[in-house]
Each structure stands twice: as C-alpha cells, then as structure tokens.
Design an enzyme around this catalytic site. Structure first.
Site, PDB file in Angstrom:
ATOM      1  N   LYS A 164      22.756 -24.828   5.475  1.00  0.00           N
ATOM      2  CA  LYS A 164      22.020 -24.847   6.723  1.00  0.00           C
ATOM      3  C   LYS A 164      22.155 -23.474   7.390  1.00  0.00           C
ATOM      4  O   LYS A 164      23.117 -22.786   7.077  1.00  0.00           O
ATOM      5  CB  LYS A 164      22.530 -25.966   7.642  1.00  0.00           C
ATOM      6  CG  LYS A 164      24.004 -25.826   8.061  1.00  0.00           C
ATOM      7  CD  LYS A 164      24.199 -26.066   9.510  1.00  0.00           C
ATOM      8  CE  LYS A 164      24.436 -24.810  10.268  1.00  0.00           C
ATOM      9  NZ  LYS A 164      25.791 -24.590  10.728  1.00  0.00           N
ATOM     10  N   HIS A 194      27.706 -30.137   5.609  1.00  0.00           N
ATOM     11  CA  HIS A 194      29.083 -30.474   5.234  1.00  0.00           C
ATOM     12  C   HIS A 194      29.646 -31.650   6.043  1.00  0.00           C
ATOM     13  O   HIS A 194      30.594 -32.287   5.616  1.00  0.00           O
ATOM     14  CB  HIS A 194      30.007 -29.249   5.283  1.00  0.00           C
ATOM     15  CG  HIS A 194      30.491 -28.871   6.644  1.00  0.00           C
ATOM     16  ND1 HIS A 194      29.784 -28.069   7.490  1.00  0.00           N
ATOM     17  CD2 HIS A 194      31.633 -29.180   7.305  1.00  0.00           C
ATOM     18  CE1 HIS A 194      30.460 -27.908   8.610  1.00  0.00           C
ATOM     19  NE2 HIS A 194      31.595 -28.568   8.538  1.00  0.00           N
ATOM     20  N   LYS A 198      32.215 -35.235   4.867  1.00  0.00           N
ATOM     21  CA  LYS A 198      33.516 -35.606   5.435  1.00  0.00           C
ATOM     22  C   LYS A 198      33.788 -37.065   5.096  1.00  0.00           C
ATOM     23  O   LYS A 198      32.958 -37.936   5.373  1.00  0.00           O
ATOM     24  CB  LYS A 198      33.525 -35.399   6.955  1.00  0.00           C
ATOM     25  CG  LYS A 198      33.530 -33.915   7.349  1.00  0.00           C
ATOM     26  CD  LYS A 198      33.538 -33.771   8.854  1.00  0.00           C
ATOM     27  CE  LYS A 198      33.282 -32.331   9.268  1.00  0.00           C
ATOM     28  NZ  LYS A 198      34.464 -31.588   9.617  1.00  0.00           N
ATOM     29  N   GLU A 232      34.915 -27.793  19.618  1.00  0.00           N
ATOM     30  CA  GLU A 232      35.710 -26.779  18.914  1.00  0.00           C
ATOM     31  C   GLU A 232      36.532 -25.996  19.909  1.00  0.00           C
ATOM     32  O   GLU A 232      36.096 -25.716  21.023  1.00  0.00           O
ATOM     33  CB  GLU A 232      34.777 -25.828  18.179  1.00  0.00           C
ATOM     34  CG  GLU A 232      34.083 -26.487  17.021  1.00  0.00           C
ATOM     35  CD  GLU A 232      33.250 -25.478  16.264  1.00  0.00           C
ATOM     36  OE1 GLU A 232      33.837 -24.742  15.465  1.00  0.00           O
ATOM     37  OE2 GLU A 232      32.039 -25.417  16.516  1.00  0.00           O
ATOM     38  N   ASP A 251      22.784 -24.691  15.441  1.00  0.00           N
ATOM     39  CA  ASP A 251      24.009 -24.581  14.645  1.00  0.00           C
ATOM     40  C   ASP A 251      24.660 -25.949  14.393  1.00  0.00           C
ATOM     41  O   ASP A 251      25.211 -26.188  13.327  1.00  0.00           O
ATOM     42  CB  ASP A 251      24.992 -23.659  15.392  1.00  0.00           C
ATOM     43  CG  ASP A 251      26.216 -23.337  14.558  1.00  0.00           C
ATOM     44  OD1 ASP A 251      26.049 -22.899  13.405  1.00  0.00           O
ATOM     45  OD2 ASP A 251      27.352 -23.517  15.052  1.00  0.00           O
ATOM     46  N   HIS A 256      24.283 -31.310  11.855  1.00  0.00           N
ATOM     47  CA  HIS A 256      25.480 -32.156  11.802  1.00  0.00           C
ATOM     48  C   HIS A 256      25.419 -33.360  12.743  1.00  0.00           C
ATOM     49  O   HIS A 256      25.631 -34.499  12.336  1.00  0.00           O
ATOM     50  CB  HIS A 256      26.733 -31.351  12.168  1.00  0.00           C
ATOM     51  CG  HIS A 256      26.928 -30.108  11.352  1.00  0.00           C
ATOM     52  ND1 HIS A 256      26.601 -30.026  10.024  1.00  0.00           N
ATOM     53  CD2 HIS A 256      27.453 -28.895  11.669  1.00  0.00           C
ATOM     54  CE1 HIS A 256      26.908 -28.822   9.561  1.00  0.00           C
ATOM     55  NE2 HIS A 256      27.408 -28.121  10.543  1.00  0.00           N
ATOM     56  N   LYS A 356      31.758 -24.774  22.020  1.00  0.00           N
ATOM     57  CA  LYS A 356      32.812 -23.846  21.601  1.00  0.00           C
ATOM     58  C   LYS A 356      33.720 -23.582  22.795  1.00  0.00           C
ATOM     59  O   LYS A 356      33.291 -23.701  23.950  1.00  0.00           O
ATOM     60  CB  LYS A 356      32.197 -22.523  21.145  1.00  0.00           C
ATOM     61  CG  LYS A 356      31.149 -22.694  20.034  1.00  0.00           C
ATOM     62  CD  LYS A 356      31.612 -22.114  18.736  1.00  0.00           C
ATOM     63  CE  LYS A 356      30.586 -22.243  17.649  1.00  0.00           C
ATOM     64  NZ  LYS A 356      31.127 -22.639  16.356  1.00  0.00           N
TER      65      LYS A 356
HETATM   66  C1  BG6 Z   1      29.323 -25.047  10.961  1.00  0.00           C
HETATM   67  C2  BG6 Z   1      28.858 -24.242  12.130  1.00  0.00           C
HETATM   68  O1  BG6 Z   1      28.231 -25.586  10.273  1.00  0.00           O
HETATM   69  O2  BG6 Z   1      30.173 -26.089  11.414  1.00  0.00           O
HETATM   70  C3  BG6 Z   1      30.056 -23.664  12.870  1.00  0.00           C
HETATM   71  O3  BG6 Z   1      28.015 -23.191  11.694  1.00  0.00           O
HETATM   72  C4  BG6 Z   1      31.025 -24.742  13.232  1.00  0.00           C
HETATM   73  O4  BG6 Z   1      29.649 -22.958  14.033  1.00  0.00           O
HETATM   74  C5  BG6 Z   1      31.352 -25.630  12.041  1.00  0.00           C
HETATM   75  O5  BG6 Z   1      32.208 -24.091  13.673  1.00  0.00           O
HETATM   76  C6  BG6 Z   1      32.165 -26.831  12.472  1.00  0.00           C
HETATM   77  O6  BG6 Z   1      32.588 -27.543  11.359  1.00  0.00           O
HETATM   78  P1  BG6 Z   1      33.923 -28.402  11.387  1.00  0.00           P
HETATM   79  O7  BG6 Z   1      33.948 -29.064  10.055  1.00  0.00           O
HETATM   80  O8  BG6 Z   1      35.041 -27.434  11.576  1.00  0.00           O
HETATM   81  O9  BG6 Z   1      33.802 -29.354  12.526  1.00  0.00           O
END
Ligand code: BG6
Length: 512
Positions: A164, A194, A198, A232, A251, A256, A356
């Site tokens: 992505k 991704h 999970k 995050e 993003d 996600h 963030k």
């Molecule tokens: C990514 C984003 O796809 O996912 C990032 O580009 C983000 O900005 C990340 O930090 C978060 O993934 P996870 O698995 O750490 O929650």
C-alpha cells in the site's frame, strides 16, 4: 503454529524464487528479510528456494550476503544471534542482481539472471516478485516485467505482491489497476495490507464465527457503537517526505482501519475460502454511508501534533519534522464516525481513530453493547454498568468482556468487572509477525488475507470525497494537539453525547 498445521503448510509450499524489488530499502530490511528468515527457522521454506535482492545499488553476491547478515543481526526477532549457524546456512539462499527500476534493460538482465539461477539450483520458475518500492514505480516496474515475459506462466506461476498505498485516490487506483491488469491476472496480484496478516485480526473472525454466544448479539439490536483505535506513540520520524503527501487518511484509514472495520462488520461467509471471505468484506466497504462534503465537519475530526515537552524532552511538532512543509495541513490524527448501511448495522455508529505521537502504540476494537432494557439496580448503583467486548489486536493481544457484578455486602451495588483472555497464555504458540504469515500465504497461493481490487476501490470511493472536501474547503478545521495526548479534544464531540468519550487504552490489556 501447531506442528500438524505447520507440516501441511510446508507441504503446500512448492519450490520457488522470491524476488524483492527495493531489497536495500527500509521495508525489506525491517520486515521482509526478518520474516523470510523466521520462515526458514520455522522450517517453512521449500527445499529448493532462492531470495533474489533486486536493488539499484551495484554490489556483488558476497557484499550482499554480508549486508543481509548485518540486517538480520539487527532486525530479526529471534534466532539471528542465538543460532549463528542457522544464519550462515540461510545466507546460501540469498542472491543479488542490480536492477534500477526505471531502466528497462535491467529487467532483461534480471530475466537472464533468474533463468540461469533457476536451472543451476533446479528451481521451477514459480516466482514471487515483491514490490518493496515507492508507489510511483509500481506501474513502471510491472510494465518492464511484462516486456521481458516475467508475467507468463507457461513454465511456472508468477505472483506480484504490491504494498500500500495502491493508488493515491479513486481515479489513480482505478488507473493503476487497469495498467497492472493489462499484464497480470487478478489471481496473480497480491495487494498486501499487513493489518490483515495480524494473527489477532484473523482471530476476530474466529471469535465471531466459531462461538455460539458472540454472533447472536453482533448486530444493531444489541450493539450501541463500535470503537476502533490504531494509535502510535511515535511521530513520522524520517518518513516526513512520504507522509506529508499521504496523511493519516491515506496511510492508515483507507487501508488498515477500513479493512479491520470490514472484518468486524461482515456477514458470516457460507464457506471459509478466499473468495467467500473477500466477497463478504467488500460488501461492507460498499455499504459505507458516503460522507458528503457538507457533512465532513460533523463526522470527521482531523488533527496535527505540535511541539511538546514530554518527560523534559522537546518532541518536535509535525511541521518541524524533516521533509515536511512548514505550513503543512496534513493530518497526523483522524477520528471519524462511520455508518454501515445494511440490515445488520443500520444506524450503529462505528468510531474509528488513528494518530501519531499519542500516549500508546495500541490497536483494538471495542464493541459497546446497549444497556439492559430495564435498569433494575439503577438507583443503587454508583455508576451504571457497561458491557463491552474488547478485541485487543496489539500489544498484549487478547479478548475481554466487561460487565457488571454485585459488590459483596448489603444492598445491590454494581461494579464493572471483566473476564480477559491473553494470547500470551497460549504460550506454546508464538504469534507470527504479519509479514511471515502473509508471505507464506502468497507462497502457497492463498490470497484470503490480501485485498482484492474491488475492496481497494470501495474504500477509496469512501475516503476520496473527504480528502477532496479538505482540499476545496480550507475552513474545515485542522485541530492541533500536544504529543503524548489522545489527540484533539474535539474528537469526543463525534459521539454527540456529552457523557461519552473515547476509551483510553493502556499498554497492558486492562478494560477499565
Ligand atoms: C504502516 C503505516 O502501514 O502501518 C505506518 O505506513 C504505520 O505509518 C504502520 O506506522 C503501523 O503499523 P503497526 O503494525 O505498527 O500498527
């Protein structure tokens, strides 16, 4: 992974080659190479296998193996330092060919390299090509591959994994899809998200569809609202250049969060196979109630972090980050109220939030149930009991239910308590990293946990008008928030009820 499942999966992995475009980049180093190494440690790679790094740097095989060695020592989760002999034997699978992604002839050289290697190592031309490269190169790389016949399947299957963001908007996603589909069939294209890899996101389906007691209440009759948080703790760090053109919507939300929402909201598929599951999840995305430009302010709150003193250290504001425009209006926080217009969810709000520089790195789904129809103990309770089902995706993954119990003693005072299951209690099974799971799935040819083109389009169709509204109407507020807070307080206004506010999740999985 349980031994019998492991064996079955290993038996399904045919001998093959994995080519990583962008093999010297961050994603390859932090996620892909460690995931492949872990599959090797778990004995899940096929007998005859090669991973070919295809990067723009000129380097010989030995230098590349040394680089991979250092990468794994730094980033592999387990094994690299504990089992140095395993690391050494893994490196015999590692190869390298210089490919400058915008130089067409390099793809001719790559093809020759693959042909030679495949006959030398006796590996049929079953090949995965991983696009671990900036999105603007997807189209160029796919076209060059086609030019040199790397899409044809007469001597083995060919699959491409695309990261992505798939497109930048609805139109660009449609256009990209058209161009890639001119050389590859849909069943050759694996669009990776991704979050779907999970373990605990997959567990949402198991929680819902393998238990008699969750599914009957999983609907508008019993559910008051759903909250999905992906927060995050860190800022954008060195990714400012990418992030400033992306923002939280592109993003995190377009992919996600909407994928997680689809898993939470979808209907049970009649059978558990790739197409049935993806058919159900795309229906959810197609049922999202569009948010019109005039409705953006009341349904979407965007924010941006500012310079903050945290533990006596100054944390940069977003506009001070490297490669970010000093007057940037890019959102680093987003909270939204979304409705899924279908029979099951009519008028149940789904609140999603990501950001963030928030206090914790946490992903979780909270199903808030409606209160009991008649509050028998209301006058005697200090606070009314609330019922929640919490699906904790990370960290401290698990599931908890929260409900009211009588406080021992005279009278009928009620207090909220919880029953919690922690994944770590299934100690004999380590939770695989998302990339391990997804890479192995692609090696086997299982696309269940990859996003289909129609799902990608449906989610762009939903988010695009909001992005457009921000662009066209600069008066839509961008709220500033301090780091280490849960974002702008205006996000609570989305609930439209002064009593309600977002749950503040803790690192350890507690429910109060
Ligand atoms: C990514 C984003 O796809 O996912 C990032 O580009 C983000 O900005 C990340 O930090 C978060 O993934 P996870 O698995 O750490 O929650």
């Amino acid at each position: 992974m349980e031994e019998s499942i492991k064996k079955a999966r290993k038996n399904s992995v045919e001998n093959q080659i994995l080519v990583i475009f962008g093999s010297n980049g961050d994603l390859a180093k932090r996620k892909l190479l460690p995931a492949i190494f872990q599959l090797y440690l778990d004995n899940l790679l096929p007998e005859n296998f090669a991973v070919i790094g295809a990067g723009s740097q000129e380097k010989d095989e030995e230098t590349n193996r040394n680089d991979v060695n250092s990468t794994l020592l730094e980033f592999a989760n387990t094994g690299a330092t504990e089992f140095p002999e395993k690391l050494t034997s893994f490196l015999t699978y590692v190869y390298y060919q210089k490919v400058h992604n915008q130089t067409e002839e390099d793809f001719g050289s790559l093809k020759t390299y693959i042909d030679t290697l495949s006959s030398k190592l006796n590996i049929p031309q079953n090949i995965i090509f991983y696009f671990s490269i900036p999105p603007f190169l997807y189209e160029i790389v796919a076209a060059s591959m086609v030019k040199f016949g790397m899409n044809t399947e007469d001597n083995g299957w060919k699959r491409i994994i695309i990261e992505k963001p798939f497109g930048y908007s609805l139109d660009t996603a449609i256009d990209l899809d058209k161009k890639i589909r001119s050389g590859f069939n849909e069943d050759q294209i694996y669009r990776i998200d991704h979050y779907l890899g999970k373990e605990t996101v997959q567990n949402i389906m198991v929680t819902r569809f393998s238990n008699g007691f969750f599914e009957p209440i999983w609907n508008r009759k019993y559910v008051d609202r759903v909250e999905i948080t992906a927060s995050e703790k860190i800022g954008v760090g060195s990714r400012g250049g990418y992030y400033d053109t992306s923002g939280a919507m592109r993003d995190m939300v377009q992919n996600h969060l909407l994928q997680v929402l689809a898993v939470v909201a979808m209907e049970p598929p009649s059978i558990f196979d790739s197409e049935s599951i993806r058919n159900e999840s795309v229906k959810v995305l197609q049922s999202l109630r569009p948010i019109k430009p005039t409705e953006v302010t009341e349904n979407v709150v965007r924010g941006q972090y500012i310079e903050t003193m945290v533990d006596e250290v100054i944390q940069k504001g977003y506009r001070q980050e490297k490669d970010v425009a000093p007057n940037s209006k890019t959102e680093t926080f987003l909270a939204m109220r979304i409705f899924v217009d279908n029979w099951r969810w009519g008028d149940v709000p789904f609140y999603i939030r990501t950001g963030k520089n928030l206090p914790e790195h946490v992903t979780e789904v909270v199903i808030h149930l409606k209160p009991a129809p008649h509050q028998l103990f209301k006058r005697r309770c200090v606070a009314q009991s609330t019922n929640m089902i919490i699906l904790r995706i990370n960290p401290d993954a698990g599931v908890a239910v929260d409900f009211g119990m009588k406080i021992p003693g005279a009278g009928y005072k009620v207090q909220n308590v919880n029953m919690a299951f922690h994944y770590s209690d299934l100690a004999q099974n380590k939770i695989s990293e998302a990339y391990e799971r997804l890479l192995l799935d692609c090696m086997i040819g299982d696309s269940t946990l990859y996003a289909r083109a129609d799902a990608v389009k449906a989610s762009w169709k939903f988010v695009d008008p909001i992005i457009q509204a921000w662009k066209n109407n600069p008066d839509i507020p961008l709220y500033f928030y301090e780091g280490n807070t849960w974002g702008p307080k205006e996000a609570n206004a989305l609930f439209g009820d002064k009593e309600l506010k977002w749950r503040a999740p803790f690192k350890k999985f507690k429910t109060d």
